[in-house]
Every structure is written in structure tokens, then in C-alpha cells.
Design an enzyme around this catalytic site. Structure first.
Site, short mmCIF file in Angstrom:
data_model
loop_
_atom_site.label_atom_id
_atom_site.label_comp_id
_atom_site.label_asym_id
_atom_site.label_seq_id
_atom_site.Cartn_x
_atom_site.Cartn_y
_atom_site.Cartn_z
N SER A 9 25.51 9.97 4.31
CA SER A 9 26.10 9.06 5.37
C SER A 9 25.94 9.75 6.93
O SER A 9 25.33 11.03 6.90
CB SER A 9 27.64 9.26 5.24
OG SER A 9 28.35 8.86 6.51
N TYR A 35 33.81 16.23 3.33
CA TYR A 35 33.32 14.82 3.35
C TYR A 35 31.81 15.04 3.96
O TYR A 35 30.75 14.74 3.41
CB TYR A 35 34.00 13.73 3.92
CG TYR A 35 33.09 12.32 3.78
CD1 TYR A 35 33.09 11.65 2.31
CD2 TYR A 35 32.83 11.60 4.92
CE1 TYR A 35 32.54 10.64 2.34
CE2 TYR A 35 32.11 10.46 4.71
CZ TYR A 35 32.15 9.96 3.47
OH TYR A 35 31.26 8.76 3.32
#
Length: 173
Positions: A9, A35
Site C-alpha cells: 500500500s 499498518y
């Protein structure tokens, strides 16, 4: 010519691997740092996988599928999505979101491209986005660096090898 495709990501740009506290046991937990670290790890695993498997005819790729509004966002407060610019105060997608976010089908395109494109037959161990090999962050317009490009730490071969070794030790214990 098998291929391993790992989903990363743009959030990898938030942090590299926090080697001194990889599990966030000593410092206070921050969901965005965790994350970001997980997405850096996803990239590094693909980089090291490629290095270890290329002589067997197997390639590894890391993919940023793009920003995609999915049910994952249900875990965020509305105020946080407004602050991130994803949503207006009335709960509807912001103008930025309408122009930036991809549909799930659009988001799958780079993953499929990495898995099948003949243009990648002699390439591997790279971070991809928008059906292309990603540019380094310093090659991307500064205003877009949060969303596009790959940070050096997410494709660092020494970091990738270290993460592989640390992961093997974690799995063995």
C-alpha cells in the site's frame, strides 16, 4: 514462470520496519504506524522472496493497488475520514475521494498485471502501482508523494533479508 504477488500500500511510506519494537510492545500502539509497517513488510517479503527464488524461475512482486474505499473503512470514525479528506461532513465521499479512489475492480488491475503481464517476464523484486513499476518517492511530484511512489526502505534488499530472517525465527519459536 510462477509469480508471487504481495499486496502492499502507499501506507508503506508511513514507516520502515521498527526493529527495536517490531511488535509495538514497548511503545504505545499507533494503528497507522502498525499498518504502515505491515505494508512495508509486505513489500520487503516480496523483494526477498524474489531474490531467493529467481534462480528457480519464480518472481516476486509487491503491489500498491491504489486507494480503494472498501468495508475496511468501517473501522474508522467519520471524523477521521473527514480529516483524511476522504469524506465530507455529511458522510458522502469528498471531491478528493471521487477523483482519487479506485473501484475494487480497478484496484485489482495492478495485481493481475503483476501476475500475468509478459512485460514482467525478466523482471521481479520490484514495487508496482498503476500497472507499472513504481517510481521512487523522490521522482514523484512532492504533492503526490504520500500516495504514489515507493520509499527506499520498502525495496531495500538488506532490510528485506533481515525481515525474512527475523520472520523465520518468529515462526520457529
Amino acid at each position: 514462470g510462477a509469480r508471487f504477488v504481495s499486496l502492499s500500500s502507499s501506507a508503506h511510506s508511513l514507516t520502515g520496519i521498527l526493529w527495536d519494537d517490531i511488535h509495538f510492545r514497548n511503545n504505545s500502539y499507533d494503528k497507522w504506524m502498525a499498518y504502515g509497517q505491515s505494508k512495508t513488510a509486505s513489500s520487503l517479503i516480496a523483494i526477498e522472496f524474489h531474490r531467493r527464488m529467481v534462480d528457480k524461475g519464480v518472481s516476486g512482486f509487491s503491489v500498491h493497488p491504489g486507494g480503494i474505499l472498501t468495508p475496511l473503512q468501517r473501522h474508522l470514525q467519520k471524523e477521521e475520514m473527514v480529516a483524511l479528506g476522504w469524506m465530507d461532513m455529511d458522510g458522502s465521499p469528498s471531491e478528493m475521494a471521487k477523483n482519487f479512489f479506485k473501484t475494487p475492480s480497478q484496484g485489482a488491475s495492478t495485481t493481475l498485471w503483476c501476475a500475468t503481464s509478459s512485460s514482467l517476464n525478466e523482471i521481479g523484486g520490484v514495487f508496482c502501482e498503476d500497472c507499472d513499476i513504481a517510481k521512487r518517492k523522490n521522482e514523484v511530484d512532492e504533492s503526490l508523494q504520500r500516495y504514489f511512489g515507493v520509499a527506499d526502505w520498502a525495496v531495500d534488499t538488506e532490510e528485506a533479508s533481515k525481515l525474512w530472517d527475523v520472520t523465520e525465527k518468529m515462526l520457529a519459536s
